[in-house]
Design an enzyme around this catalytic site. Structure first.
Site, PDB file in Angstrom:
ATOM      1  N   LYS A 277     104.650  18.254 -16.614  1.00  9.63           N
ATOM      2  CA  LYS A 277     103.513  18.493 -15.715  1.00  9.63           C
ATOM      3  C   LYS A 277     104.088  18.594 -14.127  1.00  9.63           C
ATOM      4  O   LYS A 277     104.642  17.518 -13.824  1.00  9.63           O
ATOM      5  CB  LYS A 277     102.221  17.761 -15.739  1.00  9.63           C
ATOM      6  CG  LYS A 277     101.758  17.823 -16.857  1.00  9.63           C
ATOM      7  CD  LYS A 277     100.315  16.671 -17.013  1.00  9.63           C
ATOM      8  CE  LYS A 277      99.429  16.924 -18.104  1.00  9.63           C
ATOM      9  NZ  LYS A 277      98.590  18.723 -18.526  1.00  9.63           N
ATOM     10  N   ARG A 351      96.788  18.136 -29.610  1.00 10.44           N
ATOM     11  CA  ARG A 351      96.579  18.302 -31.242  1.00 10.44           C
ATOM     12  C   ARG A 351      97.274  18.413 -31.995  1.00 10.44           C
ATOM     13  O   ARG A 351      96.926  18.313 -33.447  1.00 10.44           O
ATOM     14  CB  ARG A 351      96.808  20.426 -30.965  1.00 10.44           C
ATOM     15  CG  ARG A 351      97.663  21.288 -31.190  1.00 10.44           C
ATOM     16  CD  ARG A 351      98.184  22.731 -29.773  1.00 10.44           C
ATOM     17  NE  ARG A 351      97.212  22.422 -28.640  1.00 10.44           N
ATOM     18  CZ  ARG A 351      97.592  23.426 -28.025  1.00 10.44           C
ATOM     19  NH1 ARG A 351      98.300  24.478 -28.822  1.00 10.44           N
ATOM     20  NH2 ARG A 351      97.618  24.059 -26.929  1.00 10.44           N
TER      21      ARG A 351
HETATM   22  N1  BES Z   1      95.282  16.806 -21.390  1.00 10.79           N
HETATM   23  C1  BES Z   1      95.955  18.518 -21.552  1.00 10.79           C
HETATM   24  C2  BES Z   1      94.871  19.453 -21.478  1.00 10.79           C
HETATM   25  C3  BES Z   1      94.370  19.166 -20.303  1.00 10.79           C
HETATM   26  C4  BES Z   1      93.999  20.008 -19.039  1.00 10.79           C
HETATM   27  C5  BES Z   1      92.760  18.599 -19.741  1.00 10.79           C
HETATM   28  C6  BES Z   1      94.164  19.766 -17.714  1.00 10.79           C
HETATM   29  C7  BES Z   1      92.169  18.106 -18.710  1.00 10.79           C
HETATM   30  C8  BES Z   1      92.039  19.078 -17.123  1.00 10.79           C
HETATM   31  C9  BES Z   1      96.608  19.101 -22.580  1.00 10.79           C
HETATM   32  O1  BES Z   1      97.178  17.891 -23.253  1.00 10.79           O
HETATM   33  C10 BES Z   1      97.248  20.347 -21.997  1.00 10.79           C
HETATM   34  O2  BES Z   1      98.706  19.856 -21.732  1.00 10.79           O
HETATM   35  N2  BES Z   1      97.321  21.349 -22.701  1.00 10.79           N
HETATM   36  C11 BES Z   1      97.780  22.348 -21.885  1.00 10.79           C
HETATM   37  C12 BES Z   1      98.493  23.327 -23.068  1.00 10.79           C
HETATM   38  C13 BES Z   1      99.213  24.138 -23.403  1.00 10.79           C
HETATM   39  C14 BES Z   1     100.805  23.776 -22.813  1.00 10.79           C
HETATM   40  C15 BES Z   1      99.103  25.372 -23.866  1.00 10.79           C
HETATM   41  C16 BES Z   1      97.489  23.188 -21.087  1.00 10.79           C
HETATM   42  O3  BES Z   1      96.052  23.411 -20.739  1.00 10.79           O
HETATM   43  O4  BES Z   1      98.050  23.333 -19.946  1.00 10.79           O
HETATM   44 MG    MG Z   2      99.031  18.185 -22.380  1.00 12.71          MG
END
Ligand code: BES
Ligand code: MG
Ligand code: ZN
Length: 500
Positions: A277, A351
């Protein structure tokens, strides 16, 4: 902390006497104070001769009556137009008054309700919630603690006919639920170096140790390898912290075959893994176990409210890190139910761990219903903001119950589509499915991914990415974790009992 008293039996020895007045009352030329106890007539009369207080909602004035009176302070609280107040207004009022109690450092607060005509159950329930939200403080890591706060006793003063067993029951139930909410918030607020998957497992084991109706256990890494939790383990690989599947099992006094499974995403920190990230706001990813926290808090509530069905809670607990052994984009893993997954993005880890937990729930417990809570997608925050969680379900009935209870509890959920049209996005050239879809509708494709693992059991997935921390413009929620999910489950037990 809460008490109900009727007015005739009142000894008006109080440090803080709270009265609620609405604009309509303030506007009246010839006010009658006959609803109020005699001791406050004179001070109120004096106060209202100076007409600078209009009774607007959330506006307050503090007055100090003369000494011979047993009332040290009177807090006058504006309620605007009482007919228009919402449940959240009641919660914010509760928060406001608890704040005053803390600021003034008083032990006993008397809340005078008899002049609020026909005050309803909603008021008691939500106002109490608001007080208890304010009473939550996360200060463990501050070396300079704020001067010790007084807990405070809040005494509701009502007419004899309003003092019903129901009133008491609402207070007790709300207190139980809010204890669970505090547990959820405590766990969620904890930084990831203070709450690893192992710490979370230990917390659960210790917390429920003396809870007779809940048994706890866990699967460690080697047990999960043996049982082939390939998706979950693929997420844990990049971290030095070992993963756990934490299991809590509530059994009611009377044996039953009815079972609900709760699943909570327990990523104690989500760096994204190899698909790392950006650094901005990455600290928020300590909250990526809010689903797990909601489930632990809910189980605490369940142990007290004792529904007539079994509840099993599963928490896949991992840390998502980009270590040398981390899963790489393009890798293929096999989930607990045998389906193979091509991992396109290691940041779509929630997921993957849920896939194994859901498949394990379906196979091992054969429940009548499954509900999972997960901070699953940023896309859900884009879609719904921070006021409603997304609910994705294969059951209209379950959706209906949770949506209605969501409004009642304050943990609102909004139904999202689950058409099979979205399913195609998850087709992989190499494996049975891939772990992300296209850029658009990301919360829905995430839910469609999970659907592959629930074996057609009535199930609801609740994406709490937007609602579980730092929610704006709902004062009573305060800062950090909101405890989202615990009130929802706590307030749904009766309805779920009928459905399951
Ligand atoms: N934990 C994150 C989702 C999240 C994002 C929670 C912002 C709280 C605030 C999750 O694991 C994630 O990183 N999701 C990605 C999915 C994508 C790679 C398809 C996302 O939402 O960017
Ligand atoms: Mg994630
Ligand atoms: Zn995540």
């Amino acid at each position: 902390m809460f008490q109900i008293a009727t007015i005739p039996r009142l000894d008006l020895n109080t440090e803080l006497f709270v009265v609620f007045v609405q604009e309509k009352f303030v506007k009246k030329r010839n006010k009658s104070f006959s609803d109020f106890p005699e001791e406050v007539h004179a001070p109120l009369q004096d106060f209202f001769t100076i007409r600078d207080f209009k009774g607007k909602l959330f506006k307050t004035r503090l007055i100090y009556p003369r000494k011979e009176n047993g009332i040290k302070r009177i807090l006058i609280v504006g309620t605007g137009d009482q007919k228009k107040l919402s449940c959240d207004d009641f919660r914010n009022l509760g928060k406001l008054i608890a704040e005053q109690q803390e600021e003034l450092s008083v032990k006993r607060v008397h809340l005078f309700l008899a002049n609020i005509k026909g005050f309803r159950e909603d008021f008691i329930r939500c106002f109490t919630e608001g007080i208890l939200f304010q009473k939550y403080h996360f200060e463990q890591h501050k070396s300079e603690k704020p001067t010790k706060r007084k807990t405070g006793r809040f005494i509701f003063l009502c007419n004899r006919q309003e003092y019903t067993p129901r009133f008491r029951q609402i207070l007790l139930e709300t207190e139980s639920i809010m204890k669970g909410v505090a547990i959820t918030r405590d766990l969620a607020n904890q930084p990831s170096n203070h709450l690893t998957p192992g710490d979370l497992k230990n917390y659960v084991l210790t917390h429920f140790k003396n809870t007779r109706n809940i048994q706890t256990t866990f699967l460690d890494e080697s047990a999960m390898r043996q049982k082939k939790f390939g998706a979950l383990l693929s997420v844990a690989r990049g971290s030095a912290e070992p993963p756990y599947l934490i299991i809590m099992h509530y059994k009611p006094a009377k044996k039953t075959t009815k079972r609900l499974v709760l699943v909570g995403k327990g990523v104690t920190f989500d760096s994204g893994g190899i698909s790392i990230k950006p650094s901005a706001k990455m600290e928020e990813m300590k909250f990526d176990m809010c689903g797990a926290a909601a489930v632990v808090g809910s189980m605490d509530v369940i142990s007290h409210l004792k529904p007539k069905f079994e509840v099993i809670a599963l928490i896949p607990a991992v840390e998502n890190m980009p270590g040398g052994k981390a899963t790489k984009p393009g890798d293929v893993v096999t989930a607990y139910n045998g389906k193979t997954i091509e991992i396109i993005n290691t940041d779509a880890e929630g997921r993957l761990i849920l896939a194994d937990a859901l498949a394990y729930a379906a196979k091992e417990y054969k429940p009548k219903t499954i509900v999972d809570f997960a901070t699953l997608t940023g896309a859900c925050v884009v879609a719904l903001g921070d006021k409603n969680a997304g609910i994705f379900s294969n059951s209209e009935k379950l959706t209906h119950i949770l949506k209605e209870r969501g409004i009642f509890s304050g943990d609102q959920v909004w139904p999202m589509p689950m058409d099979d049209d979205y399913k195609k996005e998850l087709e992989s050239d190499t494996a049975d499915l891939k772990n992300i879809g296209s850029r658009w509708g990301g919360a829905i494709t995430a839910a469609k991914f999970l659907e592959h693992f629930v074996d057609e059991i009535p199930w609801a997935h609740i994406d709490i990415a937007g609602t579980s921390y730092d929610v704006k413009n709902k004062d009573y929620l305060g800062k950090g974790a909101t405890g989202f999910g615990t009130r929802l489950i706590g307030r749904s037990l009766k309805q779920l009992e009928k459905m399951i």
